[in-house]
Design a protein around this motif. Structure first.
Motif, PDB file in Angstrom:
ATOM      1  N   GLY A 137       0.799  -1.215   0.000  1.00 50.82           N
ATOM      2  CA  GLY A 137       0.000   0.000   0.000  1.00 50.82           C
ATOM      3  C   GLY A 137       0.833   1.268   0.000  1.00 50.82           C
ATOM      4  O   GLY A 137       1.919   1.329  -0.583  1.00 50.82           O
ATOM      5  N   TYR A 138       0.338   2.304   0.710  1.00 44.54           N
ATOM      6  CA  TYR A 138       0.988   3.617   0.687  1.00 44.54           C
ATOM      7  C   TYR A 138       2.415   3.562   1.228  1.00 44.54           C
ATOM      8  O   TYR A 138       3.323   4.184   0.678  1.00 44.54           O
ATOM      9  CB  TYR A 138       0.178   4.627   1.507  1.00 44.54           C
ATOM     10  CG  TYR A 138       0.803   6.002   1.524  1.00 44.54           C
ATOM     11  CD1 TYR A 138       0.541   6.919   0.507  1.00 44.54           C
ATOM     12  CD2 TYR A 138       1.698   6.387   2.528  1.00 44.54           C
ATOM     13  CE1 TYR A 138       1.135   8.170   0.506  1.00 44.54           C
ATOM     14  CE2 TYR A 138       2.296   7.629   2.527  1.00 44.54           C
ATOM     15  CZ  TYR A 138       2.014   8.522   1.508  1.00 44.54           C
ATOM     16  OH  TYR A 138       2.610   9.755   1.496  1.00 44.54           O
ATOM     17  N   MET A 139       2.622   2.840   2.321  1.00 41.13           N
ATOM     18  CA  MET A 139       3.955   2.832   2.934  1.00 41.13           C
ATOM     19  C   MET A 139       4.987   2.195   2.002  1.00 41.13           C
ATOM     20  O   MET A 139       6.142   2.635   1.951  1.00 41.13           O
ATOM     21  CB  MET A 139       3.928   2.099   4.279  1.00 41.13           C
ATOM     22  CG  MET A 139       5.156   2.348   5.126  1.00 41.13           C
ATOM     23  SD  MET A 139       5.500   4.118   5.442  1.00 41.13           S
ATOM     24  CE  MET A 139       4.192   4.527   6.581  1.00 41.13           C
ATOM     25  N   ALA A 140       4.580   1.172   1.262  1.00 39.58           N
ATOM     26  CA  ALA A 140       5.505   0.558   0.299  1.00 39.58           C
ATOM     27  C   ALA A 140       5.877   1.553  -0.793  1.00 39.58           C
ATOM     28  O   ALA A 140       7.042   1.642  -1.191  1.00 39.58           O
ATOM     29  CB  ALA A 140       4.877  -0.687  -0.316  1.00 39.58           C
ATOM     30  N   THR A 141       4.891   2.301  -1.273  1.00 40.84           N
ATOM     31  CA  THR A 141       5.186   3.291  -2.312  1.00 40.84           C
ATOM     32  C   THR A 141       6.062   4.414  -1.750  1.00 40.84           C
ATOM     33  O   THR A 141       6.964   4.899  -2.433  1.00 40.84           O
ATOM     34  CB  THR A 141       3.889   3.890  -2.896  1.00 40.84           C
ATOM     35  OG1 THR A 141       3.200   4.641  -1.888  1.00 40.84           O
ATOM     36  CG2 THR A 141       2.962   2.811  -3.419  1.00 40.84           C
ATOM     37  N   ALA A 142       5.823   4.821  -0.500  1.00 40.79           N
ATOM     38  CA  ALA A 142       6.600   5.914   0.089  1.00 40.79           C
ATOM     39  C   ALA A 142       8.064   5.519   0.288  1.00 40.79           C
ATOM     40  O   ALA A 142       8.979   6.287  -0.017  1.00 40.79           O
ATOM     41  CB  ALA A 142       5.982   6.338   1.415  1.00 40.79           C
TER      42      ALA A 142
END
Length: 508
Positions: free
Chosen positions: A175-180
């Motif tokens: 999710g978002y944390m992986a992309t960040a």
């Protein structure tokens, strides 16, 4: 070839590892969409910057506008840094974080519903997001695949499919944390790569001064210069009016793009805003300024490799041709550089689209009793759906990269910029004013495709944004004021008292 393949394998392996590591943050909806609002300054800043710049900028925009405007195209990168990054963080960052948390919103369509008290706005906004992020996504596939074709001689179709699969894997996993986290890694690669590439290309032309001298000798027989000599090496170039349109679209446009504004929702604290503002601005100066500066020397590489059978310039081939003569190690760096830029942007786009479709449309209209676990699962399924549709679109692209992105940005920012910006600052905005912004942004951009009042999709997109900034307040002032108590309750979040240390403020 071995060097390039090794670099790619390491790149894809690191992305997958990060996706697996970030799984612990993606079990809840807030975690999957916003990383639990715990993204620090470096993660947030690099997530913003890498979502901003992709193969569209490096291959499409740098090639096309560098060819058209010469070294003056560097102004586009400067505009991106000052307007699209610095001012965006200063004007939108803190207020977006505060109000979005106060209203408990996780997406831009959800913000419109709760800020203006109208569910129809959320449904309309979610439809606009899903429809117009597809051509933007396709343009990214297009730009990256051309570079892969130059470096590896791999067919376009295989490039598109492989890129889609790897993007889907790590976004679905983390999710978002992986992309960040991946954005931070990819952003560092982009910074180092763009500097190395510029130095190598200029060295191949005899150095910076020699390259500028050669560029200044082009002009008299080129119609756009009107016979002016040295136009492509001048301060504002041969066409400053259209150059200004590009600056507006690519800089001010970020203020209304859901995948960009969404980064402010996830900010952790005050320090993250202050530090993130500086980092993202410097990142934009180097990456965007460097891309357009490099593209400004494109005319020095004119030849049959970048022209069609009729002699017209294929703008999307300019940058790949400029880089084709570099050493293998540098070509490998370039490929990883553009891959980093593109996959970070793609991840942001597919996450934005899937969360909007799930939270703002399916849960609102079809499956209202969706549990937390099922919402996350549905978003993951929607990621696959969105990627599949965008791949089909990418395999049959209707125009040059820049035109595809111009249509997407024009519709999205034209529709959302004014309602979102005014909604953060002005209590007088009405539902009717927001609808006027939606209709004018999408209506003008789409209508201009069929009846080209403004021939350039880039300038049309810039006009759509400005039109919204005028129409939304005008219609709001002509319609009934919103309920004072409701608006005051929404804006009360800005008046809450907080206690901070002397290190953060000198106020008693």
């Amino acid at each position: 070839m071995e060097i390039k393949i090794i670099m790619l394998v390491l790149f894809f392996a690191s992305m997958t590892v990060v996706g697996v590591y970030a799984r612990k943050h993606s079990s809840s909806v807030d975690g999957f969409v916003l990383g639990g609002r715990k993204a620090g300054p470096w993660l947030t800043a690099f997530a913003y910057g890498t979502s901003y710049f992709s193969a569209v900028v490096f291959v499409g925009y740098a090639g096309q506008f560098g060819w058209k405007y010469g070294l003056s195209s560097t102004w586009i990168g400067i505009g991106n840094a000052l307007i699209g990054s610095l001012l965006a963080w200063v004007i939108l960052g803190r207020r977006t974080r505060v109000m979005s948390q106060h209203l408990k919103t996780r997406t831009m369509p959800e913000f419109f519903e709760k800020r203006y008290g109208n569910k129809g706005l959320k449904l309309a906004a979610s439809a606009i997001v899903f429809c117009f992020l597809i051509p933007y996504t396709a343009s990214i596939y297009n730009g990256l695949s051309r570079l892969f074709g130059m470096a590896f001689h791999i067919p376009y179709t295989y490039c598109v499919v492989a890129m889609a699969v790897f993007t889907g894997v790590y976004v679905i996993l983390g999710g978002y944390m992986a992309t960040a986290i991946n954005d931070l890694i990819q952003g560092i690669i982009m910074l180092a790569g763009i500097v190395a590439v510029i130095l190598a290309v200029l060295k191949g032309q005899g150095g910076f001064l020699e390259a500028v001298k050669q560029l200044s000798e082009l002009s008299s027989d080129i119609p756009v210069t009107l016979g002016q000599k040295g136009a492509f090496a001048s301060f504002f170039g041969p066409d400053p009016v259209n150059l200004a349109g590009v600056v507006i679209l690519t800089s001010l446009g970020t203020w209304g793009l859901p995948q960009m504004v969404g980064k402010f929702y996830a900010i952790k604290d005050e320090k993250s805003i202050n530090t993130g503002t500086v980092i993202s601005t410097l990142f934009a100066v180097i990456v965007a300024g460097g891309c357009y500066f490099l593209g400004g020397f494109g005319r020095l590489f004119d030849g049959s490799e970048i022209r069609s059978k009729t002699g017209e310039v294929i703008f999307d081939s300019v940058i790949p041709h400029m880089l084709s003569s570099l050493p293998d190690v540098l070509i490998g760096i370039v490929v990883v550089l553009v891959l980093s830029a593109s996959m970070s942007t793609l991840a942001s786009l597919v996450l934005t689209s899937s969360s909007t479709l799930t939270l703002d449309f399916l849960k609102e209209s079809i499956w209202k009793e969706m549990s937390e676990k099922k919402q996350v699962l549905t978003m993951q399924i929607c990621i696959v759906l969105f990627i599949g549709i965008s791949v089909v679109f990418a395999l049959h692209p209707p125009a040059f990269i820049a035109q595809m992105m111009g249509i997407s940005w024009g519709a999205l920012a034209g529709a959302f910029l004014a309602p979102f910006l005014y909604g953060l600052y002005w209590k007088r905005v009405t539902v009717q004013g927001v609808w006027a912004g939606f209709l004018s942004g999408v209506g003008f951009t789409v209508g201009n495709l069929f009846v080209p009042v403004i021939p350039s999709p880039i300038n049309a997109g810039a006009f759509a944004m400005i039109l919204g900034l005028v129409l939304v307040p005008a219609v709001s002032l002509l319609t009934k004021k919103p309920e004072k108590s409701q608006v005051d309750a929404i804006f009360s979040c800005y008046e809450e008292t907080v206690v901070i240390t002397k290190k953060r403020s000198l106020e008693p």
